[in-house]
Enzyme design. Structure first.
Site, mmCIF file in Angstrom:
data_model
loop_
_atom_site.group_PDB
_atom_site.id
_atom_site.type_symbol
_atom_site.label_atom_id
_atom_site.label_comp_id
_atom_site.label_asym_id
_atom_site.label_seq_id
_atom_site.Cartn_x
_atom_site.Cartn_y
_atom_site.Cartn_z
ATOM 1 N N HIS A 244 -9.633 -8.382 -7.797
ATOM 2 C CA HIS A 244 -9.485 -7.896 -6.421
ATOM 3 C C HIS A 244 -10.117 -8.878 -5.445
ATOM 4 O O HIS A 244 -11.259 -9.299 -5.610
ATOM 5 C CB HIS A 244 -10.171 -6.528 -6.309
ATOM 6 C CG HIS A 244 -10.357 -6.041 -4.912
ATOM 7 N ND1 HIS A 244 -11.582 -6.049 -4.270
ATOM 8 C CD2 HIS A 244 -9.468 -5.537 -4.017
ATOM 9 C CE1 HIS A 244 -11.446 -5.551 -3.052
ATOM 10 N NE2 HIS A 244 -10.182 -5.244 -2.876
ATOM 11 N N ASP B 96 -0.540 -0.026 -4.430
ATOM 12 C CA ASP B 96 -1.980 0.260 -4.390
ATOM 13 C C ASP B 96 -2.210 1.534 -3.596
ATOM 14 O O ASP B 96 -1.898 1.610 -2.405
ATOM 15 C CB ASP B 96 -2.704 -0.918 -3.727
ATOM 16 C CG ASP B 96 -4.218 -0.766 -3.735
ATOM 17 O OD1 ASP B 96 -4.726 0.263 -4.211
ATOM 18 O OD2 ASP B 96 -4.892 -1.698 -3.244
ATOM 19 N N LYS C 5 0.847 -1.189 0.000
ATOM 20 C CA LYS C 5 0.000 0.000 0.000
ATOM 21 C C LYS C 5 0.884 1.241 0.000
ATOM 22 O O LYS C 5 1.916 1.291 0.683
ATOM 23 C CB LYS C 5 -0.909 -0.004 1.225
ATOM 24 C CG LYS C 5 -1.855 -1.196 1.300
ATOM 25 C CD LYS C 5 -2.906 -1.153 0.203
ATOM 26 C CE LYS C 5 -3.880 -2.300 0.329
ATOM 27 N NZ LYS C 5 -4.995 -2.207 -0.633
ATOM 28 N N GLU D 71 -11.600 -2.617 -8.685
ATOM 29 C CA GLU D 71 -12.271 -3.077 -7.464
ATOM 30 C C GLU D 71 -13.416 -2.166 -7.055
ATOM 31 O O GLU D 71 -14.311 -2.588 -6.328
ATOM 32 C CB GLU D 71 -11.276 -3.210 -6.312
ATOM 33 C CG GLU D 71 -10.787 -1.900 -5.730
ATOM 34 C CD GLU D 71 -9.866 -2.104 -4.538
ATOM 35 O OE1 GLU D 71 -10.324 -1.889 -3.409
ATOM 36 O OE2 GLU D 71 -8.697 -2.473 -4.754
ATOM 37 N N GLU E 126 -2.033 0.706 -8.629
ATOM 38 C CA GLU E 126 -3.450 0.362 -8.534
ATOM 39 C C GLU E 126 -4.258 1.501 -7.928
ATOM 40 O O GLU E 126 -3.838 2.125 -6.954
ATOM 41 C CB GLU E 126 -3.577 -0.898 -7.680
ATOM 42 C CG GLU E 126 -4.981 -1.391 -7.432
ATOM 43 C CD GLU E 126 -4.975 -2.681 -6.623
ATOM 44 O OE1 GLU E 126 -5.986 -2.946 -5.941
ATOM 45 O OE2 GLU E 126 -3.963 -3.416 -6.654
ATOM 46 N N ASP F 237 -14.014 -7.441 -9.653
ATOM 47 C CA ASP F 237 -14.309 -8.155 -8.408
ATOM 48 C C ASP F 237 -15.706 -8.759 -8.523
ATOM 49 O O ASP F 237 -16.695 -8.038 -8.657
ATOM 50 C CB ASP F 237 -14.243 -7.151 -7.243
ATOM 51 C CG ASP F 237 -14.473 -7.777 -5.881
ATOM 52 O OD1 ASP F 237 -15.236 -8.766 -5.790
ATOM 53 O OD2 ASP F 237 -13.925 -7.256 -4.892
#
Length: 368
Positions: free
Chosen positions: A298, A196, A168, A248, A222, A271
């Site tokens: 995701h 992400d 992240k 996602e 992401e 997703d």
């Protein structure tokens, strides 16, 4: 074929196995609506979807009051027709997260019922394109963790045969770079590092950060921008060679079409629990294939492993285990790769005794 005679619903609230913090939120619980649909031959299919802490009761109300009563008496194999009829029935709230999450629980149950009745695992019924899919882990890459913990988790995943990890981002840029750099130094050049941002940046900040992250050889960036900023993603994609991943937070196949037409992404992370089920998931995956774009869905690894194996352009399964408390055994992993189940149905070994014990009080309903 046989008509649907009964639907049962309940919800369990699954707590994360580890602390999960990203640039905009904490994942505090997984409200998990579970739907069981039974046909006149006595065959039952089980489906589910999820939230990350809010909205579960609203999903359950939509299922109980509107959607499930509408499928009683319908032919269980008419999955496409049922999906479209339910979508039209809820057209005033479509496209929307609550509606898509509710549709996903029904649609996955119908696919499970069909696969069970035909004696086929989902990955073969839906396409049968691949035997196994590479895994990357997100579970040790959360934003609150310091570099040492990130390195330890990445090295552990590498030793277990995983092909990558996800970190992240969203701290000050120098801190993000230091964290990514520490992991890159530890794992070497052959191990993928994905990043992400969870929609945290605006366009100029994303362009600036992508240039820095690119020097650390990341595999993708992401959700760099708010999911509805398609033009911003198109601008970013023109300014960087870093692959841009989205999906996602998209709840309609038409949204993916717009991204693909604008060349605003190069990885599709559709997703199944948010797009409205297996029916639209497959449409998005095949649409991405037509644009020569890879799919790396995701979350929901226990279900996505079978869907990824069904299509030729699925590249990754994301490792975040979350169903352990309500399943008898987990996803099959062989040398760091996800292997779909050969059991008929979705391939998820539900522990219905545990599900019954963990059901949220008052959530259990039967519709006939």
């Amino acid at each position: 074929m046989a008509r649907i005679v009964r639907a049962e619903i309940l919800m369990v609230d699954l707590k994360p196995k580890v602390t999960r913090v990203d640039a905009i939120q904490s994942f505090v619980s997984q409200e998990t609506p579970i739907v069981r649909i039974t046909d006149a031959d006595g065959v039952t299919g089980t489906g589910y979807s999820y939230t990350i802490g809010t909205g579960g009761p609203s999903v359950m109300a939509l299922l109980e009051k509107t959607l499930l009563p509408a499928i009683i008496g319908r032919e269980a194999f008419d999955i496409e027709r049922i999906w479209w009829d339910l979508t039209f029935l809820t057209h005033a709230t479509t496209v929307g997260a609550i509606t898509s999450i509710a549709l996903a629980a029904i649609d996955t149950a119908l696919w499970d019922l069909k696969a069970v009745k035909l004696g086929l695992p989902l990955h073969r019924l839906a396409g049968g394109a691949q035997a196994e899919i590479p895994l990357y882990t997100t579970e040790g890459g959360w934003l609150h963790l310091e570099a040492e913990a990130l390195v330890d988790d990445a090295l552990r995943a590498q030793a277990d045969g995983f092909s990558g990890c996800k970190l992240k981002v969203g701290r000050p840029l120098a801190e993000d770079a230091a964290r990514i750099g520490a992991v890159r130094d530890a794992v070497g050049p052959a191990f993928e590092i994905f990043t992400d941002a969870n929609q945290a940046f605006n366009v100029d900040e994303a362009v600036r950060r992508a240039a820095v992250y690119q020097r650390l050889d990341i595999g993708w960036l992401e959700e760099p921008l708010p999911a509805d900023d398609i033009e911003g993603h198109a601008v970013l994609s023109r300014h960087t060679s870093v692959p841009i991943a989205v999906g996602e937070s998209l709840y309609s196949a038409s949204h993916f079409r717009e991204y693909l037409e604008r060349r605003a992404c190069s990885i599709v992370q559709v997703d199944v629990g948010r797009i409205g089920g297996i029916t639209p998931w497959l449409k998005v995956a095949h649409m991405a294939e037509c644009f020569n774009v890879a799919v790396a869905p995701h979350f929901l690894m226990e279900l996505h492993v079978s869907l990824c194996a069904a299509v030729p352009n699925a590249r990754w399964v994301e490792y975040i285990p979350q169903l352990d408390a309500i399943t008898l055994y987990g996803m099959n992993i062989r040398e760091g790769r996800a292997v779909p189940s050969e059991e008929p149905g979705l391939g998820i070994a539900w522990d219905f005794e545990a599900i019954g014990r963990m059901a949220v009080e008052g959530s259990q309903k039967t519709i006939t």
